[in-house]
Design a protein around this motif. Structure first.
Motif, PDB file in Angstrom:
ATOM      1  N   LYS A   1       2.916   1.805  -3.361  1.00 33.27           N
ATOM      2  CA  LYS A   1       2.034   2.222  -4.468  1.00 33.27           C
ATOM      3  C   LYS A   1       1.694   3.711  -4.390  1.00 33.27           C
ATOM      4  O   LYS A   1       1.487   4.365  -5.415  1.00 33.27           O
ATOM      5  CB  LYS A   1       0.734   1.405  -4.455  1.00 33.27           C
ATOM      6  CG  LYS A   1       0.865   0.028  -5.074  1.00 33.27           C
ATOM      7  CD  LYS A   1      -0.472  -0.689  -5.026  1.00 33.27           C
ATOM      8  CE  LYS A   1      -0.364  -2.096  -5.607  1.00 33.27           C
ATOM      9  NZ  LYS A   1      -1.619  -2.858  -5.454  1.00 33.27           N
ATOM     10  N   LYS A   2       1.639   4.227  -3.175  1.00 31.99           N
ATOM     11  CA  LYS A   2       1.351   5.660  -2.997  1.00 31.99           C
ATOM     12  C   LYS A   2       2.411   6.539  -3.654  1.00 31.99           C
ATOM     13  O   LYS A   2       2.161   7.693  -3.986  1.00 31.99           O
ATOM     14  CB  LYS A   2       1.282   6.009  -1.497  1.00 31.99           C
ATOM     15  CG  LYS A   2       0.030   5.540  -0.785  1.00 31.99           C
ATOM     16  CD  LYS A   2       0.138   5.932   0.685  1.00 31.99           C
ATOM     17  CE  LYS A   2      -1.016   5.362   1.506  1.00 31.99           C
ATOM     18  NZ  LYS A   2      -0.813   5.612   2.961  1.00 31.99           N
TER      19      LYS A   2
ATOM     20  N   LYS B   1       0.834  -1.213   0.000  1.00 29.17           N
ATOM     21  CA  LYS B   1       0.000   0.000   0.000  1.00 29.17           C
ATOM     22  C   LYS B   1       0.867   1.262   0.000  1.00 29.17           C
ATOM     23  O   LYS B   1       0.614   2.204  -0.764  1.00 29.17           O
ATOM     24  CB  LYS B   1      -0.903  -0.017   1.245  1.00 29.17           C
ATOM     25  CG  LYS B   1      -1.817   1.194   1.379  1.00 29.17           C
ATOM     26  CD  LYS B   1      -2.610   1.110   2.690  1.00 29.17           C
ATOM     27  CE  LYS B   1      -3.336   2.408   2.984  1.00 29.17           C
ATOM     28  NZ  LYS B   1      -3.973   2.402   4.313  1.00 29.17           N
ATOM     29  N   ASN B   2       1.917   1.276   0.818  1.00 28.30           N
ATOM     30  CA  ASN B   2       2.756   2.468   0.944  1.00 28.30           C
ATOM     31  C   ASN B   2       3.627   2.716  -0.276  1.00 28.30           C
ATOM     32  O   ASN B   2       3.842   3.863  -0.675  1.00 28.30           O
ATOM     33  CB  ASN B   2       3.628   2.363   2.201  1.00 28.30           C
ATOM     34  CG  ASN B   2       2.812   2.479   3.473  1.00 28.30           C
ATOM     35  OD1 ASN B   2       1.687   2.981   3.461  1.00 28.30           O
ATOM     36  ND2 ASN B   2       3.352   2.006   4.580  1.00 28.30           N
TER      37      ASN B   2
END
Length: 364
Positions: free
Chosen positions: A342-343, A339-340
């Motif tokens: 991809k940010k 998730k991090n």
């Protein structure tokens, strides 16, 4: 006007070459009548890779200063003078509308000479810590395209545009499903997969680590896609079995990324940008043998945001197994890292850069 003439200059490593080719391809798609010329360093990989991509290239007699005492340093001033003279002739003969520098030693004389002749120039910096050439050229550039925050320390703030780094088109279109990817590599769908990226030539420290940890991977039911590089393939192919796939190259990167649960990689700027888009948990092992230790700085830019794990080569023996196990045994940790990272992805970097180039072209 669409019969623009572009010179793209950069090279020495794939990190400088491939962004230049991506930018040229996007410009060509928008301006089919445009003319293109690349300028690189003689005897470096751009002299092979650029013609393979369908573009003409001219080489300058240029290289960097050696950090240690070397006879090559005595030749450097002569190389520099020769390169500036040849760059001047290239600009005079080709008459470019714009020059685009992507870093590397060849870009410095070319951009410097072109800007002195009144040609509009832009530069693209891939790393979180700029190279010597781009720091030298910053004052002459119209715009500076970057991939990281905080580069106001090195470049004029009003020139900086954060675009990200151009990446290969097939990475943007990863469409393979996991079953297809596992089948391609003949892997078991019930076991986790580690993807090891050592670069086209290979990374000795990473290869030695994987060799040392093969029993550890077997004990933990881990399958490995091990891209060891062409320099090391003969040495490591003996470890190939149903759980360990040893390859000199990875021709199907999209399938490799899809199959992977965790990735081990160097931290070159282009690779980091790709891995942000891919969005899988990553352990970066930066090469310590690069200018300004920029790979470590690239990796820290992600690990500092809990978007990847950074393990330095000197700490591999003490930290690797612990860090790897904390990721591979925890779905929560895997999702958090994915998730991090991809940010931080900027998948439309090439289009953004060319949009900005178009704005400058409209003022001419």
């Amino acid at each position: 006007m669409s019969n623009y003439k572009f010179i793209l200059s950069g090279g020495g490593t794939g990190g400088h070459i491939y962004p230049a080719i991506s930018i040229a391809n996007e410009l060509k798609s928008r301006f089919p009548e445009a003319q293109f010329l690349f300028v690189g360093a003689k005897d470096r990989m751009e002299m092979e890779k650029v013609p393979e991509a369908g573009y003409e290239i001219k080489g300058l007699w240029i290289s960097g200063i050696q950090r240690r005492l070397s006879l090559k340093n005595f030749v450097f001033p002569f190389k520099l003078i020769d390169s500036f003279l040849k760059a001047g002739k290239i600009v005079k003969q080709f008459k470019p509308t714009m020059v685009i520098g992507t870093g590397g030693y060849a870009s410095a004389p070319l951009v410097k000479v072109a800007s002195a002749k009144g040609v509009k120039c832009v530069i693209q910096e891939q790393n979180s810590y700029p190279g010597i050439a781009n720091k030298f050229l910053a004052g002459k550039a119209e715009k500076i395209f970057v991939a990281y925050d905080g580069l106001e320390r090195f470049f004029p703030k009003n020139k900086i545009i954060k675009t990200g780094n151009p990446v290969r088109q097939d990475i943007l279109n990863v469409s393979a499903n996991v079953e297809e990817a596992l089948e391609y590599f003949q892997l078991n769908k019930n076991k986790k997969v580690l993807l090891v990226l050592g670069g086209s030539l290979g990374a000795r420290a990473i290869n030695k680590l994987i060799e040392k940890e093969l029993n550890f991977f077997a004990e933990n039911n881990i399958q490995v896609i091990w891209q060891c590089g062409k320099l090391y393939y003969e040495e490591y192919k003996k470890y190939e079995n149903k759980n360990i796939k040893v390859l000199a190259f990875l021709n199907k990167m999209n399938l490799a990324y899809t199959a992977a649960d965790v990735i081990i990689s160097r931290a070159g700027a282009g690779t980091v940008s790709e891995l942000c888009i891919v969005g899988k948990p990553v352990i970066f092992i930066p090469s310590p043998n690069v200018a300004e230790d920029h790979q470590t700085k690239n990796a820290k830019a992600l690990s500092g945001r809990n978007a990847a794990v950074l393990v330095k080569e000197v700490s591999l023996d003490s930290r690797f197994e612990k860090e790897f196990k904390s990721i591979i045994t925890s779905e929560t940790r895997q999702k958090e890292l994915s998730k991090n990272i991809k940010k931080l992805a900027l998948p439309h970097a090439t289009k953004h850069i060319v949009d900005e180039i178009e704005k400058i072209l409209k003022t001419l």
